[in-house]
Every structure is written in C-alpha cells, then in structure tokens.
Design an enzyme around this catalytic site. Structure first.
Site, PDB file in Angstrom:
ATOM      1  N   ASP A   1      21.126 -58.609 -15.422  1.00  0.00           N
ATOM      2  CA  ASP A   1      19.896 -58.017 -14.892  1.00  0.00           C
ATOM      3  C   ASP A   1      19.679 -58.365 -13.419  1.00  0.00           C
ATOM      4  OD1 ASP A   1      19.861 -58.123 -17.722  1.00  0.00           O
ATOM      5  OD2 ASP A   1      17.687 -57.907 -17.747  1.00  0.00           O
TER       6      ASP A   1
ATOM      7  N   HIS B   1      16.623 -56.544 -11.737  1.00  0.00           N
ATOM      8  CA  HIS B   1      15.169 -56.396 -11.791  1.00  0.00           C
ATOM      9  C   HIS B   1      14.490 -56.375 -10.428  1.00  0.00           C
ATOM     10  CE1 HIS B   1      14.278 -56.018 -15.977  1.00  0.00           C
ATOM     11  NE2 HIS B   1      14.997 -57.087 -16.303  1.00  0.00           N
TER      12      HIS B   1
ATOM     13  N   ASP C   1      19.362 -52.814 -16.023  1.00  0.00           N
ATOM     14  CA  ASP C   1      18.083 -53.398 -15.627  1.00  0.00           C
ATOM     15  C   ASP C   1      18.071 -53.694 -14.132  1.00  0.00           C
ATOM     16  OD1 ASP C   1      17.147 -53.117 -18.167  1.00  0.00           O
ATOM     17  OD2 ASP C   1      16.522 -55.213 -18.414  1.00  0.00           O
TER      18      ASP C   1
ATOM     19  N   ASP D   1      12.117 -52.513 -12.091  1.00  0.00           N
ATOM     20  CA  ASP D   1      10.970 -53.176 -12.732  1.00  0.00           C
ATOM     21  C   ASP D   1      10.948 -54.667 -12.411  1.00  0.00           C
ATOM     22  OD1 ASP D   1       9.895 -50.896 -13.889  1.00  0.00           O
ATOM     23  OD2 ASP D   1      10.935 -51.165 -15.796  1.00  0.00           O
ATOM     24  N   ARG D   2       9.760 -55.228 -12.541  1.00  0.00           N
ATOM     25  CA  ARG D   2       9.500 -56.655 -12.355  1.00  0.00           C
ATOM     26  C   ARG D   2       9.434 -57.052 -10.876  1.00  0.00           C
ATOM     27  NH1 ARG D   2       7.685 -57.725 -17.346  1.00  0.00           N
ATOM     28  NH2 ARG D   2       9.302 -57.770 -18.937  1.00  0.00           N
TER      29      ARG D   2
ATOM     30  N   ASN E   1      17.823 -51.161 -20.720  1.00  0.00           N
ATOM     31  CA  ASN E   1      16.631 -50.631 -21.398  1.00  0.00           C
ATOM     32  C   ASN E   1      15.511 -50.290 -20.424  1.00  0.00           C
ATOM     33  OD1 ASN E   1      16.329 -53.583 -21.130  1.00  0.00           O
ATOM     34  ND2 ASN E   1      14.401 -53.282 -22.202  1.00  0.00           N
ATOM     35  N   HIS E   2      15.543 -50.867 -19.215  1.00  0.00           N
ATOM     36  CA  HIS E   2      14.524 -50.542 -18.212  1.00  0.00           C
ATOM     37  C   HIS E   2      14.867 -49.280 -17.422  1.00  0.00           C
ATOM     38  CE1 HIS E   2      11.516 -53.863 -18.120  1.00  0.00           C
ATOM     39  NE2 HIS E   2      12.450 -54.431 -18.886  1.00  0.00           N
TER      40      HIS E   2
ATOM     41  N   HIS F   1      24.361 -53.527 -22.146  1.00  0.00           N
ATOM     42  CA  HIS F   1      23.161 -54.235 -21.722  1.00  0.00           C
ATOM     43  C   HIS F   1      22.581 -55.110 -22.824  1.00  0.00           C
ATOM     44  CE1 HIS F   1      19.565 -55.232 -19.562  1.00  0.00           C
ATOM     45  NE2 HIS F   1      18.843 -54.892 -20.623  1.00  0.00           N
TER      46      HIS F   1
ATOM     47  N   ARG G   1      11.172 -57.311 -30.915  1.00  0.00           N
ATOM     48  CA  ARG G   1      10.775 -56.489 -29.771  1.00  0.00           C
ATOM     49  C   ARG G   1      10.092 -55.196 -30.221  1.00  0.00           C
ATOM     50  NH1 ARG G   1      13.694 -57.762 -24.882  1.00  0.00           N
ATOM     51  NH2 ARG G   1      15.442 -59.191 -25.186  1.00  0.00           N
TER      52      ARG G   1
ATOM     53  N   HIS H   1      20.225 -58.665 -20.654  1.00  0.00           N
ATOM     54  CA  HIS H   1      19.016 -58.372 -21.435  1.00  0.00           C
ATOM     55  C   HIS H   1      18.088 -59.557 -21.695  1.00  0.00           C
ATOM     56  CE1 HIS H   1      16.570 -55.777 -23.843  1.00  0.00           C
ATOM     57  NE2 HIS H   1      16.981 -56.182 -25.024  1.00  0.00           N
TER      58      HIS H   1
END
Length: 358
Positions: free
Chosen positions: A103, A105, A131, A134-135, A163-164, A213, A261, A288
């Site tokens: 990741d 991010h 990923d 985001d974040r 997944n993001h 991922h 989740r 992940h």
C-alpha cells in the site's frame, strides 16, 4: 463494521454524481470553484501539440514536484494507460529481478523515497499491489505519477488493483474529496475511477510468487481460473475478484470464514498450503494490512504481507518495506517515512482505529 453500512451514506450520492457529469461539463463553474490546477506550461507556449514522449516527460517532471496535472492532461493520460491495461491479462506474468510493493495510500513523499530506495524505474522492475489512493494528502499526485511511469516503462511497471481503487471506497476515505478540492469538480475523479476498472488483479513472478492486494478466494483453486474472470467492473460484488482485493490470512482458524470487514473472507494456513501445492507456487505475496515492520511472514512462510506506507496515516509509527526478488533469492528492504515540508500539512486524521484496517 458492515461493508454495506460503511458506504451507505455516500453511495447514495454516487448515482447523482455520475448522472450529472454532462451537466457539470457544460456549466461554467463559479469563480471560487474553478480548478486550481494550472495547465501545463507547454500548452500555453506552443501552438502545436508536443510529441507524446515530450508530454510524458513534462508530466513526470511536474508530478515529481508534487503538482497534479491539468484536467485535460489527466483525461489524455487515462486514455493512453487504458490502452496499455486492456492488453494485460488478469494475471500478469512478471520476471525477476523485481521490487514488490504494498500500500502507498497517497503518501507521495514516501512514494518518492520508495523509488529512491528500490532503484530507478528505468533499470528496475516494480510490481505494486494496489491501494494508491485515500488516506494520505497526495493521492492525486501519487496515482498520476504511477500511471505516467506505467506508460513510460510499461514492461517494467506492473500496477495491480487494490480495494481502495473503487468508486464506493474513494467516496468515503478521501480521494473523492481531494479531487473536488484540487480541481473544483469530480471529472478527474470519474476519469481515474473508470480507469481503475482496467487494472489487473494479480501478478505471477517467475511462475512461483503469486501477488495480489488482499488474499485468496474460495472461488479460485487454480491459477488459470483468474484469467477467466471479468475484471472490468466496480468492486463490491460477491465474487472472486472482490475476495482477492479484500480477504485476509488468519492464524486463528483453519479453512474459510467470513471477514469481519463485512466483505471477503479470512483463510487459514491450510488454505494457503493447499493452494500453493496445487499451483506449484512457493509464496503468496499480498498487501492490504498495516504491519509494524513493513512485512510479516505467516502461514508457515507460505504467505507474506508487504506494506509500503511508512508511519501510516502519519501516526501509526510503522516501517515500510519492499520485497526484492532475485532469480535465486529474495530479501526485504525497510525504510522510514520521508521528512518533507509537504508531508505533514493538513492531513486527515481517522475517526477511529478501526479505519486503519479498511
């Protein structure tokens, strides 16, 4: 934390956003909401368009200074990268030596440090396991730079989907808001999330290291099943691709269990051992999950988690790692966060610790 509940509030807005894109394009935005991203200098100073290679180098140079591209450039970039991704299978064959990364991010300064640590893309193979957004504060610069590097070094750079990389998740965890803030509209968000549908979901290094991922799926027992999947779709359906982007390994149980989740599964060491044996695979590499050392070997050394965002969300304090794979060996490179002025300004803090693990 149920998946359906997590995205319910903003998912209602998604159809409205997509239905009104045409109206947004045609409407003159008020002065205060005009895009704050200036067009590339060459677009203003040259009567004729520059060559593709010159455009690409100019884009990379601009992004290296943490300046996002203009809307027009993003649209052109996405169109070009989509042509490249369309030719790639769901399971991309990758040759060593290669750097396998987890990741990112949106931690753009740390992405630059990762590239310095792992070596120049011009002479090094990279496989990123998703990923990218985001974040962090600089998701736009992060994904745009990686797409430029993919376009310039398409045989050396492999970008997998996380997944993001989806419409639903980015509307909740920052990327949608960042696009709106930096461009004044959602057009760039739509271009990039449309492109995410084309990202491959897995890679196979030298026929012996399977990369994805999230994790394994009970719907996929053999590698050839992966290429038969239809990946050009939004993530979120109950299917094998969703599992590969959301599932996690567990040392607490054998077999399969529904994930806490709210989507995907957790799977035990016996699942990994059986899958590796049936497919003549030595290792499953995935991302992940944040791990404090940047990597974590589990399932009798048959699976490794790699996380490449140091000091995740600017407060977790973890190291980041790169899995370096040679033809006859492999090793981990660890690195700390990059200390730069742009890094710590205006970062969005999580509402709870639970958010770290989405």
């Amino acid at each position: 934390f149920p998946y359906t509940t997590l995205f319910r509030s903003r998912r209602r807005n998604l159809e409205t956003v997509l239905c009104h894109e045409t109206a947004i394009c045609q409407r003159n935005l008020p002065k205060k909401t005009k895009t704050i991203v200036e067009p590339m200098d060459y677009l203003q100073s040259h009567a004729s368009p520059p060559s593709p290679s010159r455009s690409l180098d100019a884009w990379i140079s601009r992004l290296s200074g943490c300046k996002p591209l203009s809307e027009g450039d993003v649209k052109l970039l996405c169109a070009k990268v989509k042509e490249v991704l369309t030719d790639e299978p769901n399971l991309v064959q990758v040759s060593s030596p290669v750097n396998i990364c987890g990741d990112i991010h949106g931690q753009f300064p740390d992405l630059l440090k990762l590239l310095r640590t792992g070596g120049s893309v011009a002479g090094t193979n990279y496989l990123f396991m998703g990923d990218y957004v985001d974040r962090g504060r600089h998701s736009l610069e992060t994904i745009q730079l990686l797409l430029c590097l993919k376009l310039k070094h398409r045989e050396r750079v492999t970008l997998l989907r996380g997944n993001h990389e989806s419409r639903n998740v980015t509307m909740v965890f920052g990327f949608y808001d960042e696009c709106l803030q930096k461009y004044g509209n959602t057009l760039v968000w739509k271009e990039l999330t449309d492109l995410f549908d084309y990202l491959p979901v897995s890679g196979l290094v030298d026929g012996r290291i399977l990369c994805m991922h999230g994790g394994l799926s009970p719907l996929v027992r053999h590698l050839d099943q992966i290429n038969a999947l239809d990946r050009v779709q939004e993530v979120g359906r109950v299917d094998a691709i969703n599992d590969m982007l959301w599932s996690d390994p567990s040392e607490e149980h054998e077999g399969w269990k529904p994930s806490s989740r709210g989507t995907g599964h957790t799977f035990g060491p016996d699942v990994t051992t059986t899958f590796n044996y049936l497919n003549n695979v030595q290792l499953v590499a995935r991302a992940h999950q944040v791990v404090m050392e940047g990597f974590d070997w589990t399932h009798h050394q048959g699976l490794v988690t790699v996380f490449s965002a140091p000091n995740y969300m600017y407060r977790v304090g973890n190291l980041a790692a790169i899995l370096q794979v040679q033809q006859t060996s492999s090793s981990m490179l660890q690195f700390k966060e990059e200390e730069r002025e742009m890094h710590g300004q205006g970062e969005k803090k999580p509402d709870s610790w639970m958010e770290y693990f989405v």
